[in-house]
Scaffold this active site. Structure first.
Site, PDB file in Angstrom:
ATOM      1  N   LEU A 142      46.163  38.470  43.448  1.00 57.08           N
ATOM      2  CA  LEU A 142      45.650  38.320  42.081  1.00 57.08           C
ATOM      3  C   LEU A 142      44.146  38.563  42.063  1.00 57.08           C
ATOM      4  O   LEU A 142      43.360  37.666  42.374  1.00 57.08           O
ATOM      5  CB  LEU A 142      45.982  36.931  41.535  1.00 57.08           C
ATOM      6  CG  LEU A 142      46.212  36.886  40.029  1.00 57.08           C
ATOM      7  CD1 LEU A 142      47.289  37.857  39.584  1.00 57.08           C
ATOM      8  CD2 LEU A 142      46.585  35.493  39.588  1.00 57.08           C
ATOM      9  N   ASP A 143      43.788  39.780  41.744  1.00 58.34           N
ATOM     10  CA  ASP A 143      42.379  40.153  41.740  1.00 58.34           C
ATOM     11  C   ASP A 143      41.788  39.918  40.342  1.00 58.34           C
ATOM     12  O   ASP A 143      42.454  40.147  39.340  1.00 58.34           O
ATOM     13  CB  ASP A 143      42.230  41.632  42.110  1.00 58.34           C
ATOM     14  CG  ASP A 143      40.777  42.016  42.183  1.00 58.34           C
ATOM     15  OD1 ASP A 143      40.121  41.627  43.162  1.00 58.34           O
ATOM     16  OD2 ASP A 143      40.286  42.687  41.253  1.00 58.34           O
ATOM     17  N   ASP A 189      46.020  42.105  47.680  1.00 55.06           N
ATOM     18  CA  ASP A 189      45.228  41.127  46.932  1.00 55.06           C
ATOM     19  C   ASP A 189      46.160  40.666  45.817  1.00 55.06           C
ATOM     20  O   ASP A 189      46.367  41.378  44.833  1.00 55.06           O
ATOM     21  CB  ASP A 189      43.954  41.769  46.371  1.00 55.06           C
ATOM     22  CG  ASP A 189      43.075  40.730  45.688  1.00 55.06           C
ATOM     23  OD1 ASP A 189      43.556  39.598  45.466  1.00 55.06           O
ATOM     24  OD2 ASP A 189      41.911  41.043  45.376  1.00 55.06           O
ATOM     25  N   ASP A 203      46.023  32.293  41.864  1.00 52.87           N
ATOM     26  CA  ASP A 203      45.838  33.079  43.107  1.00 52.87           C
ATOM     27  C   ASP A 203      46.816  32.590  44.147  1.00 52.87           C
ATOM     28  O   ASP A 203      47.488  33.361  44.825  1.00 52.87           O
ATOM     29  CB  ASP A 203      44.470  32.825  43.762  1.00 52.87           C
ATOM     30  CG  ASP A 203      43.319  33.353  42.988  1.00 52.87           C
ATOM     31  OD1 ASP A 203      43.485  33.565  41.797  1.00 52.87           O
ATOM     32  OD2 ASP A 203      42.257  33.533  43.599  1.00 52.87           O
ATOM     33  N   GLU A 261      41.520  45.997  48.663  1.00 54.20           N
ATOM     34  CA  GLU A 261      41.077  46.378  47.319  1.00 54.20           C
ATOM     35  C   GLU A 261      40.791  47.886  47.269  1.00 54.20           C
ATOM     36  O   GLU A 261      41.431  48.624  46.527  1.00 54.20           O
ATOM     37  CB  GLU A 261      39.832  45.586  46.901  1.00 54.20           C
ATOM     38  CG  GLU A 261      40.127  44.101  46.658  1.00 54.20           C
ATOM     39  CD  GLU A 261      38.921  43.300  46.218  1.00 54.20           C
ATOM     40  OE1 GLU A 261      39.041  42.542  45.238  1.00 54.20           O
ATOM     41  OE2 GLU A 261      37.845  43.379  46.859  1.00 54.20           O
ATOM     42  N   ASP A 307      35.530  33.119  47.895  1.00 59.79           N
ATOM     43  CA  ASP A 307      35.695  32.959  46.458  1.00 59.79           C
ATOM     44  C   ASP A 307      36.468  31.676  46.201  1.00 59.79           C
ATOM     45  O   ASP A 307      37.316  31.290  46.998  1.00 59.79           O
ATOM     46  CB  ASP A 307      36.516  34.124  45.862  1.00 59.79           C
ATOM     47  CG  ASP A 307      35.941  35.472  46.220  1.00 59.79           C
ATOM     48  OD1 ASP A 307      34.707  35.576  46.238  1.00 59.79           O
ATOM     49  OD2 ASP A 307      36.725  36.393  46.493  1.00 59.79           O
ATOM     50  N   GLU A 315      44.300  38.678  50.760  1.00 56.79           N
ATOM     51  CA  GLU A 315      42.963  38.168  50.484  1.00 56.79           C
ATOM     52  C   GLU A 315      42.939  36.660  50.658  1.00 56.79           C
ATOM     53  O   GLU A 315      41.908  36.076  50.982  1.00 56.79           O
ATOM     54  CB  GLU A 315      42.530  38.524  49.060  1.00 56.79           C
ATOM     55  CG  GLU A 315      41.055  38.237  48.854  1.00 56.79           C
ATOM     56  CD  GLU A 315      40.618  38.111  47.415  1.00 56.79           C
ATOM     57  OE1 GLU A 315      41.479  38.027  46.528  1.00 56.79           O
ATOM     58  OE2 GLU A 315      39.407  38.078  47.199  1.00 56.79           O
ATOM     59  N   GLU A 316      44.066  36.039  50.446  1.00 53.70           N
ATOM     60  CA  GLU A 316      44.106  34.584  50.433  1.00 53.70           C
ATOM     61  C   GLU A 316      44.271  33.946  51.808  1.00 53.70           C
ATOM     62  O   GLU A 316      44.283  32.733  51.906  1.00 53.70           O
ATOM     63  CB  GLU A 316      45.235  34.106  49.506  1.00 53.70           C
ATOM     64  CG  GLU A 316      45.148  34.643  48.082  1.00 53.70           C
ATOM     65  CD  GLU A 316      43.832  34.306  47.382  1.00 53.70           C
ATOM     66  OE1 GLU A 316      43.270  33.234  47.633  1.00 53.70           O
ATOM     67  OE2 GLU A 316      43.360  35.147  46.592  1.00 53.70           O
TER      68      GLU A 316
HETATM   69  P1  AFP Z   1      37.595  37.440  41.644  1.00 55.28           P
HETATM   70  O1  AFP Z   1      39.042  37.709  42.038  1.00 55.28           O
HETATM   71  O2  AFP Z   1      36.955  36.371  42.460  1.00 55.28           O
HETATM   72  O3  AFP Z   1      37.433  37.250  40.178  1.00 55.28           O
HETATM   73  O4  AFP Z   1      36.787  38.767  42.052  1.00 55.28           O
HETATM   74  C1  AFP Z   1      37.075  39.929  41.379  1.00 55.28           C
HETATM   75  C2  AFP Z   1      36.361  41.107  41.989  1.00 55.28           C
HETATM   76  O5  AFP Z   1      36.563  41.165  43.356  1.00 55.28           O
HETATM   77  C3  AFP Z   1      36.799  42.394  41.305  1.00 55.28           C
HETATM   78  O6  AFP Z   1      37.979  42.332  40.599  1.00 55.28           O
HETATM   79  C4  AFP Z   1      35.684  42.702  40.339  1.00 55.28           C
HETATM   80  O7  AFP Z   1      35.511  44.053  40.099  1.00 55.28           O
HETATM   81  C5  AFP Z   1      34.507  42.099  40.972  1.00 55.28           C
HETATM   82  O8  AFP Z   1      34.976  41.006  41.763  1.00 55.28           O
HETATM   83  C6  AFP Z   1      33.547  41.611  39.948  1.00 55.28           C
HETATM   84  O9  AFP Z   1      32.472  41.050  40.610  1.00 55.28           O
HETATM   85  P2  AFP Z   1      31.139  40.640  39.855  1.00 55.28           P
HETATM   86  O10 AFP Z   1      31.457  39.441  39.017  1.00 55.28           O
HETATM   87  O11 AFP Z   1      30.192  40.365  40.962  1.00 55.28           O
HETATM   88  O12 AFP Z   1      30.711  41.817  39.006  1.00 55.28           O
END
Ligand code: AFP
Length: 331
Positions: free
Chosen positions: A123-124, A121, A79, A280, A73, A102-103
Site C-alpha cells: 500500500l503505497d 509495496d 499498510d 517501487e 515510515d 516494503e513492510e
Molecule cells: P507513504 O506510503 O509513506 O505515504 O509514501 C509514499 C511515497 O513513497 C510515494 O507514494 C510518494 O510519491 C512519495 O512517498 C511522496 O513523498 P513526499 O511526501 O516526500 O513528496
C-alpha cells in the site's frame, strides 16, 4: 430512441482479466500457467484490499498503527492489513517462493517449490489514506535463479529490474485499476465492483512521447541539485502544469495517460532519493518502458541499476520519453 437498457446491452462488457490472462498465456516464455495463476492471486488480493480501502473510514482502519516499517515510515493500519492480504494470497498460491515487501525487514522465504520471487509495496501512499486520496499497490515479479525447492539465495532476490518477468500496479482511485506488463506491452483493467471482476478498459497503453505535466514535491526545492532546479525553471518557462498528489501510483498513472514527468530527486533529507528501487521504481520503470516512456535516476536507466540492498533507494525520473531525456540533459 433506444431505451437506456437496450443501448447498454448493445455494448459488450469486454474482456475479463481472467480471460485476458488465459488468452495471452502463450506469449510468456515459461508458459506453464504459473505466472498466470500468480497474476490472478494478485488480482484477488487487490480486490480484498480494495474492499478494505473503501470502508476504511467506517471501521477504524484509518490512522497510524504506531510502529514504523523498515524504511522508517510510520505504518498505517491499512499498510499492515494489505501486507497480510497479499502475503497470504501469494503464499497460498504456491507459485511464489520468496517475497520482499516494503513492510518487512528481510525477505520472506515461503519454503515451497515456487519459481517466482515477488517484490511488493502493498500500500503505497498510505499517508494519504486518512484524507481519502488515491493510493496504490506496486509489484515486481522475477523468476528465481537457484533450483526450485532449495533455500532462497541472495542471487534470487537481488535481481536487476531488467530481469523482471512481469510488473504492475493497482490504483485504488475514483475507480480501481490493475495495470500490468509481462513484457508485451501494457494493459489496464478497471474493477467492476458489482460483478467483482476486472475488465480490460485500457488495451495496449502508450504514454505520449511528450507532455506538459511535471510532478515533484517542490517543498524540498531548497535542497535540489542545480540540474533539477534548472529543469524546473525550464518547465515554468514553458508554462507546464504542476500536478503532485504525493501518491506515486496515482501521479504515475495520470502521467502515463496524459503525458508528463514525475521526479523524486535526491534531497537533503533523502540524499539517495526517497523511493525504493526494488518495490517501487523497478516495476514502474518496466511499465513505462513497455508503454514507450523512460525511467532513470537522472543518468542511469533504472532497470540497469545493480541492487545491493532490499530497501535500496534511488532518485527517480519517470514518464514521457522526451521529457525525461530533457531533464537528463540538464545534468
Ligand atoms: P507513504 O506510503 O509513506 O505515504 O509514501 C509514499 C511515497 O513513497 C510515494 O507514494 C510518494 O510519491 C512519495 O512517498 C511522496 O513523498 P513526499 O511526501 O516526500 O513528496
Amino acid at each position: 430512441m433506444p431505451s437506456i437498457e437496450s443501448s447498454r446491452i448493445a455494448h459488450s462488457i469486454g474482456t475479463a482479466l481472467d480471460r485476458f490472462i488465459k488468452n495471452n498465456q502463450s506469449q510468456f516464455q515459461y508458459a506453464s500457467g504459473e505466472l498466470s495463476q500468480l497474476l490472478r492471486d494478485i488480482a484477488l488480493a487487490s480486490k480484498v484490499v480494495n474492499r478494505e480501502v473503501n470502508k476504511a473510514g467506517l471501521i477504524d482502519l484509518m490512522g497510524a498503527v504506531g510502529s514504523q516499517n523498515m524504511a522508517g515510515d510510520e505504518q498505517q493500519k491499512l499498510d499492515v492489513l494489505a501486507n497480510i492480504r497479499f502475503t497470504r494470497a501469494l503464499a497460498k498460491g504456491g507459485e511464489v517462493c520468496a517475497l520482499v515487501s516494503e513492510e518487512s525487514d528481510s525477505f520472506v522465504d515461503l519454503n515451497n517449490e515456487g519459481q517466482y520471487v515477488i517484490a511488493i509495496d502493498p500500500l503505497d501512499g498510505s499517508s494519504n489514506i486518512d484524507v481519502n486520496v488515491s493510493i496504490g499497490t506496486i509489484f515486481s515479479i522475477y523468476r528465481r535463479k537457484s533450483p526450485a525447492g532449495t533455500p532462497i539465495q541472495e542471487l534470487d532476490i537481488l535481481q536487476k529490474g531488467s530481469e523482471q518477468v512481469a510488473a504492475g500496479y493497482v490504483l485504488y482511485g475514483s475507480s480501481t485499476m490493475l495495470v500490468y506488463t509481462t513484457g508485451y506491452g501494457v494493459n489496464g483493467f478497471t474493477y467492476e465492483p458489482t460483478l467483482g471482476e476486472y475488465f480490460l478498459s485500457h488495451p495496449n497503453m502508450k504514454i505520449p512521447e511528450d507532455g506538459k505535466i511535471y510532478s515533484i514535491n517542490e517543498g524540498s526545492s531548497n535542497s535540489f541539485a542545480q540540474p533539477v532546479s534548472d529543469y524546473l525553471k525550464f518547465c515554468k518557462e514553458k508554462n507546464y502544469t504542476a500536478r503532485y498528489i504525493g501518491s506515486l501510483v496515482a501521479d504515475f498513472h495520470r502521467n502515463l495517460l496524459k503525458g508528463g514527468i514525475y521526479i523524486y530527486p535526491a534531497t537533503a533529507k533523502d540524499p539517495k532519493g526517497k523511493l525504493r528501487l526494488m518495490y517501487e521504481c523497478n516495476a514502474l520503470a518496466f511499465v513505462v518502458e513497455q508503454a514507450g516512456g523512460k525511467a532513470s535516476d537522472g543518468k542511469e536507466r533504472i532497470l540497469d541499476i545493480a541492487l545491493t540492498d532490499l530497501h535500496q533507494r534511488t532518485a527517480f525520473f519517470v514518464g514521457s520519453k522526451n521529457m525525461v531525456e530533457k531533464a537528463e540533459n540538464f545534468n
